[in-house]
Design a protein around this motif. Structure first.
Motif, PDB file in Angstrom:
ATOM      1  N   ARG A 250      38.403  36.311  50.764  1.00 11.98           N
ATOM      2  CA  ARG A 250      39.464  37.185  50.240  1.00 11.98           C
ATOM      3  C   ARG A 250      38.913  38.579  49.981  1.00 11.98           C
ATOM      4  N   TRP A 251      37.738  38.617  49.330  1.00 14.60           N
ATOM      5  CA  TRP A 251      37.154  39.923  49.001  1.00 14.60           C
ATOM      6  C   TRP A 251      36.819  40.701  50.275  1.00 14.60           C
ATOM      7  N   THR A 252      36.371  39.986  51.308  1.00 14.53           N
ATOM      8  CA  THR A 252      36.052  40.657  52.570  1.00 14.53           C
ATOM      9  C   THR A 252      37.303  41.307  53.162  1.00 14.53           C
ATOM     10  N   VAL A 253      38.414  40.581  53.134  1.00 16.48           N
ATOM     11  CA  VAL A 253      39.669  41.112  53.663  1.00 16.48           C
ATOM     12  C   VAL A 253      40.135  42.314  52.847  1.00 16.48           C
ATOM     13  N   PHE A 254      40.018  42.212  51.514  1.00 19.26           N
ATOM     14  CA  PHE A 254      40.414  43.337  50.658  1.00 19.26           C
ATOM     15  C   PHE A 254      39.583  44.578  50.976  1.00 19.26           C
ATOM     16  N   GLU A 255      38.274  44.384  51.156  1.00 22.93           N
ATOM     17  CA  GLU A 255      37.398  45.512  51.463  1.00 22.93           C
ATOM     18  C   GLU A 255      37.735  46.109  52.826  1.00 22.93           C
ATOM     19  N   ALA A 256      38.035  45.250  53.793  1.00 25.14           N
ATOM     20  CA  ALA A 256      38.399  45.745  55.118  1.00 25.14           C
ATOM     21  C   ALA A 256      39.630  46.645  55.042  1.00 25.14           C
ATOM     22  N   ASP A 258      40.670  48.303  52.344  1.00 24.39           N
ATOM     23  CA  ASP A 258      40.292  49.530  51.632  1.00 24.39           C
ATOM     24  C   ASP A 258      39.533  50.500  52.541  1.00 24.39           C
ATOM     25  N   LEU A 259      38.746  49.955  53.485  1.00 31.66           N
ATOM     26  CA  LEU A 259      37.918  50.773  54.358  1.00 31.66           C
ATOM     27  C   LEU A 259      38.602  51.102  55.687  1.00 31.66           C
ATOM     28  N   ASN A 260      39.869  50.694  55.816  1.00 29.73           N
ATOM     29  CA  ASN A 260      40.618  50.928  57.058  1.00 29.73           C
ATOM     30  C   ASN A 260      39.934  50.302  58.270  1.00 29.73           C
ATOM     31  N   ILE A 261      39.383  49.105  58.057  1.00 29.48           N
ATOM     32  CA  ILE A 261      38.749  48.352  59.132  1.00 29.48           C
ATOM     33  C   ILE A 261      39.662  47.205  59.541  1.00 29.48           C
ATOM     34  N   SER A 262      39.970  47.105  60.823  1.00 29.45           N
ATOM     35  CA  SER A 262      40.777  46.001  61.319  1.00 29.45           C
ATOM     36  C   SER A 262      39.924  44.738  61.389  1.00 29.45           C
ATOM     37  N   ALA A 263      40.322  43.699  60.674  1.00 28.66           N
ATOM     38  CA  ALA A 263      39.562  42.446  60.659  1.00 28.66           C
ATOM     39  C   ALA A 263      40.519  41.266  60.824  1.00 28.66           C
ATOM     40  N   PRO A 264      41.225  41.182  61.957  1.00 26.84           N
ATOM     41  CA  PRO A 264      42.254  40.150  62.114  1.00 26.84           C
ATOM     42  C   PRO A 264      41.719  38.729  62.155  1.00 26.84           C
ATOM     43  N   VAL A 265      40.532  38.523  62.715  1.00 21.24           N
ATOM     44  CA  VAL A 265      40.003  37.165  62.832  1.00 21.24           C
ATOM     45  C   VAL A 265      39.662  36.602  61.454  1.00 21.24           C
ATOM     46  N   ILE A 266      38.948  37.372  60.662  1.00 21.71           N
ATOM     47  CA  ILE A 266      38.587  36.920  59.312  1.00 21.71           C
ATOM     48  C   ILE A 266      39.844  36.740  58.472  1.00 21.71           C
TER      49      ILE A 266
END
Length: 302
Positions: A250-256, A258-266
């Motif tokens: 969850r925290w990884t997705v939240f950080e993504a 916040d950082l405008n990083i696309s992380a669809p798989v995670i």
């Protein structure tokens, strides 16, 4: 070197044993008296209170490794330890804390004369045999002081561990590590589900996983563990389709975000874990009633 260890569950107990075998003195505390008794039986020092734990650390700086659940348990443990410790002593958080909490704890403790080091720890129950992957954050001096401990816990003195950056960076790195782990696990699970569904080919999933383990681009320790599990229980009998999460995904997705990083798989892997816990899923029932409403499609009754 002496080290105090709080939290003697399977992982903590294995860490204590690996340190003992490397020649370090381990003093351990756990609220489970059986865990402390087991620690003593293996040659380390099991104690029944935090006061006894600190009292048994008599050489050099006191360094106490905390392995408790993230959040309030860490703060409560630190608060109980502070009156027992002296300036220059080191707190080590080896659990899966949120890196923002880690930075806060360091900033609170540093003016009081204590050091705080965060260690993202990976290896699970296999760490005793294989060693642990250690992602370390914190100030240079305490990390250097603790290096014999890290060398003993890692797969080798010069492999599998490193000082990755300032306070919080160890837990941040471990957070992303676990997010990647979510995606890898989901991909393997979906792939094996597809193989399983092709009943006309009568595929042996245990055999296929063994083939993939050697020479394949998807070979990995995760696949090794999966292959062993499929060998023992190819149809996954007796298992519920319920997958918990401990927060790091969850925290990884939240950080993504916040950082405008696309992380669809995670992100999707996390959503699938949440989905696995829904009994009589409302979302799917809502989809079914919509299809019936606009297209007259049959609705399956429970």
């Amino acid at each position: 070197m002496e080290i105090g260890l709080i939290g003697l569950g399977k992982m903590g107990g294995n860490m204590a044993e690996r340190l003992r075998l490397a020649g370090h003195k381990v003093v351990g505390f756990d609220f489970n008296p059986q865990a402390t008794a087991k620690l003593t039986a293996t040659g380390s020092v099991g104690v029944n209170s935090l006061e006894d734990l600190v009292a048994n650390l008599t050489t050099g700086k006191r360094a106490i490794w905390i392995m408790v659940p993230a959040g309030d348990p860490v703060d409560e443990t630190v608060a109980k330890l502070k009156p027992l410790m002296k300036q220059g002593d080191i707190f080590i958080d080896g659990g899966n804390s949120n890196y923002k909490d880690t930075i806060r704890r360091h900033d609170e403790l540093k003016p009081q004369g204590f050091d705080f080091v965060d260690v993202g720890t990976s290896g699970g129950v296999w760490g005793l045999q294989e060693g642990y992957s250690l992602m370390i954050g914190g100030d240079e001096e305490p990390v250097k002081y603790l290096s014999p401990i890290f060398e003993a816990l890692a797969p080798a003195a010069d492999k599998g561990w490193g000082h990755v950056g300032p306070t919080g960076s160890g837990h941040f790195t471990k957070m992303v590590h676990n997010g990647i782990e979510y995606g890898m696990m989901q991909a393997f699970a979906e792939g094996f589900a597809i193989l399983k569904a092709k009943e006309s080919l009568n595929l042996d999933l245990a055999q296929i996983s063994e083939i993939w383990r050697h020479g394949s681009v998807v070979r990995s320790w995760l696949l090794d563990l999966t292959a062993e599990a499929l060998k023992e229980n190819p149809n996954l009998e007796g298992l519920a389709a319920y997958v918990p999460d401990s927060g790091e995904g969850r925290w990884t997705v939240f950080e993504a975000i916040d950082l405008n990083i696309s992380a669809p798989v995670i992100t999707e892997a996390l959503i699938r874990r949440l989905r696995s816990r829904e009994d009589n899923n409302y979302t799917d029932r809502a989809l079914s009633i919509m299809r019936n409403a606009f297209g007259g499609h049959a609705v399956k009754k429970s």
